[in-house]
Scaffold this motif. Structure first.
Motif, PDB file in Angstrom:
ATOM      1  N   VAL A  93       0.859  -1.183   0.000  1.00  0.00           N
ATOM      2  CA  VAL A  93       0.000   0.000   0.000  1.00  0.00           C
ATOM      3  C   VAL A  93       0.895   1.232   0.000  1.00  0.00           C
ATOM      4  O   VAL A  93       1.643   1.473   0.940  1.00  0.00           O
ATOM      5  N   GLY A  94       0.851   2.016  -1.051  1.00  0.00           N
ATOM      6  CA  GLY A  94       1.693   3.195  -1.193  1.00  0.00           C
ATOM      7  C   GLY A  94       2.291   3.246  -2.596  1.00  0.00           C
ATOM      8  O   GLY A  94       1.946   2.422  -3.452  1.00  0.00           O
ATOM      9  N   PRO A  95       3.158   4.247  -2.837  1.00  0.00           N
ATOM     10  CA  PRO A  95       3.700   5.186  -1.855  1.00  0.00           C
ATOM     11  C   PRO A  95       2.753   6.346  -1.552  1.00  0.00           C
ATOM     12  O   PRO A  95       1.923   6.717  -2.377  1.00  0.00           O
ATOM     13  N   LEU A  96       2.892   6.911  -0.366  1.00  0.00           N
ATOM     14  CA  LEU A  96       2.149   8.083   0.050  1.00  0.00           C
ATOM     15  C   LEU A  96       3.021   8.895   0.995  1.00  0.00           C
ATOM     16  O   LEU A  96       4.026   8.401   1.504  1.00  0.00           O
ATOM     17  N   ILE A  97       2.633  10.159   1.182  1.00  0.00           N
ATOM     18  CA  ILE A  97       3.423  11.056   2.027  1.00  0.00           C
ATOM     19  C   ILE A  97       2.838  11.079   3.428  1.00  0.00           C
ATOM     20  O   ILE A  97       1.632  11.274   3.618  1.00  0.00           O
ATOM     21  N   ARG A  98       3.707  10.867   4.426  1.00  0.00           N
ATOM     22  CA  ARG A  98       3.308  10.944   5.814  1.00  0.00           C
ATOM     23  C   ARG A  98       4.467  11.525   6.602  1.00  0.00           C
ATOM     24  O   ARG A  98       5.599  11.050   6.484  1.00  0.00           O
ATOM     25  N   TYR A  99       4.197  12.551   7.392  1.00  0.00           N
ATOM     26  CA  TYR A  99       5.244  13.208   8.181  1.00  0.00           C
ATOM     27  C   TYR A  99       6.427  13.644   7.326  1.00  0.00           C
ATOM     28  O   TYR A  99       7.583  13.537   7.713  1.00  0.00           O
ATOM     29  N   LYS A 100       6.139  14.103   6.116  1.00  0.00           N
ATOM     30  CA  LYS A 100       7.133  14.644   5.188  1.00  0.00           C
ATOM     31  C   LYS A 100       8.142  13.597   4.707  1.00  0.00           C
ATOM     32  O   LYS A 100       9.272  13.936   4.341  1.00  0.00           O
ATOM     33  N   VAL A 101       7.770  12.331   4.735  1.00  0.00           N
ATOM     34  CA  VAL A 101       8.610  11.268   4.184  1.00  0.00           C
ATOM     35  C   VAL A 101       7.751  10.378   3.308  1.00  0.00           C
ATOM     36  O   VAL A 101       6.516  10.411   3.360  1.00  0.00           O
ATOM     37  N   LEU A 102       8.402   9.561   2.488  1.00  0.00           N
ATOM     38  CA  LEU A 102       7.709   8.638   1.606  1.00  0.00           C
ATOM     39  C   LEU A 102       7.404   7.362   2.382  1.00  0.00           C
ATOM     40  O   LEU A 102       8.310   6.749   2.959  1.00  0.00           O
ATOM     41  N   CYS A 103       6.138   6.971   2.398  1.00  0.00           N
ATOM     42  CA  CYS A 103       5.713   5.861   3.234  1.00  0.00           C
ATOM     43  C   CYS A 103       5.054   4.779   2.385  1.00  0.00           C
ATOM     44  O   CYS A 103       4.400   5.063   1.368  1.00  0.00           O
ATOM     45  N   ALA A 104       5.236   3.531   2.785  1.00  0.00           N
ATOM     46  CA  ALA A 104       4.521   2.400   2.183  1.00  0.00           C
ATOM     47  C   ALA A 104       4.385   1.317   3.236  1.00  0.00           C
ATOM     48  O   ALA A 104       5.186   1.240   4.168  1.00  0.00           O
ATOM     49  N   GLU A 105       3.367   0.485   3.077  1.00  0.00           N
ATOM     50  CA  GLU A 105       3.075  -0.516   4.090  1.00  0.00           C
ATOM     51  C   GLU A 105       2.762  -1.858   3.446  1.00  0.00           C
ATOM     52  O   GLU A 105       2.161  -1.918   2.375  1.00  0.00           O
ATOM     53  N   ASP A 106       3.178  -2.943   4.102  1.00  0.00           N
ATOM     54  CA  ASP A 106       2.846  -4.277   3.610  1.00  0.00           C
ATOM     55  C   ASP A 106       2.579  -5.189   4.795  1.00  0.00           C
ATOM     56  O   ASP A 106       2.944  -4.882   5.929  1.00  0.00           O
ATOM     57  N   ASP A 107       1.951  -6.300   4.504  1.00  0.00           N
ATOM     58  CA  ASP A 107       1.684  -7.302   5.530  1.00  0.00           C
ATOM     59  C   ASP A 107       1.946  -8.668   4.906  1.00  0.00           C
ATOM     60  O   ASP A 107       1.021  -9.401   4.551  1.00  0.00           O
ATOM     61  N   GLY A 108       3.208  -8.991   4.742  1.00  0.00           N
ATOM     62  CA  GLY A 108       3.587 -10.243   4.105  1.00  0.00           C
ATOM     63  C   GLY A 108       5.089 -10.384   4.056  1.00  0.00           C
ATOM     64  O   GLY A 108       5.827  -9.512   4.532  1.00  0.00           O
ATOM     65  N   ASP A 109       5.550 -11.469   3.459  1.00  0.00           N
ATOM     66  CA  ASP A 109       6.989 -11.760   3.462  1.00  0.00           C
ATOM     67  C   ASP A 109       7.634 -11.552   2.102  1.00  0.00           C
ATOM     68  O   ASP A 109       8.710 -12.071   1.842  1.00  0.00           O
ATOM     69  N   ARG A 110       7.004 -10.768   1.234  1.00  0.00           N
ATOM     70  CA  ARG A 110       7.553 -10.534  -0.093  1.00  0.00           C
ATOM     71  C   ARG A 110       8.493  -9.332  -0.103  1.00  0.00           C
ATOM     72  O   ARG A 110       8.284  -8.356   0.621  1.00  0.00           O
ATOM     73  N   ALA A 111       9.497  -9.399  -0.959  1.00  0.00           N
ATOM     74  CA  ALA A 111      10.422  -8.273  -1.116  1.00  0.00           C
ATOM     75  C   ALA A 111       9.790  -7.199  -1.994  1.00  0.00           C
ATOM     76  O   ALA A 111       9.095  -7.494  -2.955  1.00  0.00           O
ATOM     77  N   TRP A 112      10.048  -5.922  -1.651  1.00  0.00           N
ATOM     78  CA  TRP A 112       9.659  -4.822  -2.523  1.00  0.00           C
ATOM     79  C   TRP A 112      10.676  -3.697  -2.374  1.00  0.00           C
ATOM     80  O   TRP A 112      11.451  -3.665  -1.422  1.00  0.00           O
ATOM     81  N   PHE A 113      10.670  -2.794  -3.343  1.00  0.00           N
ATOM     82  CA  PHE A 113      11.728  -1.796  -3.449  1.00  0.00           C
ATOM     83  C   PHE A 113      11.161  -0.433  -3.815  1.00  0.00           C
ATOM     84  O   PHE A 113      10.177  -0.328  -4.547  1.00  0.00           O
ATOM     85  N   TRP A 114      11.815   0.616  -3.318  1.00  0.00           N
ATOM     86  CA  TRP A 114      11.606   1.967  -3.829  1.00  0.00           C
ATOM     87  C   TRP A 114      12.365   2.070  -5.152  1.00  0.00           C
ATOM     88  O   TRP A 114      13.515   1.638  -5.244  1.00  0.00           O
ATOM     89  N   SER A 115      11.748   2.675  -6.161  1.00  0.00           N
ATOM     90  CA  SER A 115      12.379   2.797  -7.483  1.00  0.00           C
ATOM     91  C   SER A 115      12.496   4.271  -7.860  1.00  0.00           C
ATOM     92  O   SER A 115      11.520   5.028  -7.795  1.00  0.00           O
ATOM     93  N   ALA A 116      13.706   4.676  -8.254  1.00  0.00           N
ATOM     94  CA  ALA A 116      13.979   6.086  -8.554  1.00  0.00           C
ATOM     95  C   ALA A 116      13.375   6.492  -9.896  1.00  0.00           C
ATOM     96  O   ALA A 116      13.348   5.702 -10.843  1.00  0.00           O
TER      97      ALA A 116
END
Length: 251
Positions: free
Chosen positions: A72-95
């Motif tokens: 779930v995300g990305p979204l802005i929270r407290y002036k940072v980039l935030c994302a959330e998951d509930d599982g054991d899969r790998a994920w990445f921020w992409s430029a």
């Protein structure tokens, strides 16, 4: 039902306060940012030059999440980039492309990354599960990837990475060998992807990215000329390193 669950998770990411000790995990104080706030930035040494800086005070700036559709995300929270998951899969921020455009010619610069977690539920884990890379700079032509591993350890809630874009940075190729100067220069000359791992824990986690900065020190390290056959082979992608091949591997 999945849409309802996704909406609930999104609202939780927005509404839940920054929990710094969820699941009984204590911050790893040795590598916490001295500034102590998610939006803090690394200082640039006197005489240094900032080539590119991504911050997330009001917008994502084109940064995306790749590797798993369950995030779930990305979204802005407290002036940072935030994302959330509930599982054991790998994920990445992409430029995004505008950040990638600053990598050519950046040999000798430093890649500085601020990241952490608002909340994790480690589910009794005594250590992070075996996983792939934490940072990867990839090129499709030549087919090479520069990777760093084990930058985040169990219990870290805020951490700053400062990675030298030269042979002192500890970059590893896809085949497990240390990257030479010529390999690093070749990838930086034609970069395709910059991936920063955001998903680490098997349970629920709320991860953030506070900044990504590309800076050149006051005395940059000049690229070294390829030495003998090794340099030529690396530049041709014939050193035995597997191709970057689309970047994100399965966990």
């Amino acid at each position: 039902r999945r849409r309802v669950e996704a909406v609930i998770a999104l609202l939780a990411c927005v509404l839940v306060g920054g929990i710094s000790n969820a699941g009984g995990v204590e911050p790893y104080r040795e590598e916490l940012s001295p500034a102590g706030s998610p939006g803090s930035l690394l200082a640039v040494a006197p005489g240094g030059v900032i080539l590119q800086r991504a911050t997330f005070y009001v917008a994502t700036g084109g940064w995306t999440v790749v590797g798993w559709s369950g995030v779930v995300g990305p979204l802005i929270r407290y002036k940072v980039l935030c994302a959330e998951d509930d599982g054991d899969r790998a994920w990445f921020w992409s430029a995004p492309p505008d950040f990638m455009s600053s990598l050519p010619g950046a040999f000798g610069a430093r890649l500085e990354i601020g990241q952490g977690f608002f909340e994790v539920n480690k589910g009794g884990e005594e250590g992070l599960a075996a996983r792939g890379y934490d940072v990867s700079i990839e090129s499709d032509s030549p087919p090479l990837a520069l990777r760093r591993f084990n930058l985040v350890r169990l219990g870290m809630f805020e951490v700053e990475h400062s990675l030298a874009l030269d042979t002192s940075g500890g970059w590893v190729l896809s085949n497990g060998t240390l990257a030479s100067s010529s390999a690093i220069a070749a990838v930086l000359a034609a970069p395709t992807r910059l991936l920063i791992r955001g998903g680490f824990y098997a349970g629920r986690e709320s991860s953030y990215l506070s900044h990504v900065t590309l800076s050149r020190p006051a005395r940059p390290v000049p690229p070294q000329r390829p030495e003998g056959e090794e340099g030529a082979l690396l530049l041709e992608g014939l050193d035995g390193a597997s191709p970057a091949g689309g970047g994100v591997p399965p966990r």
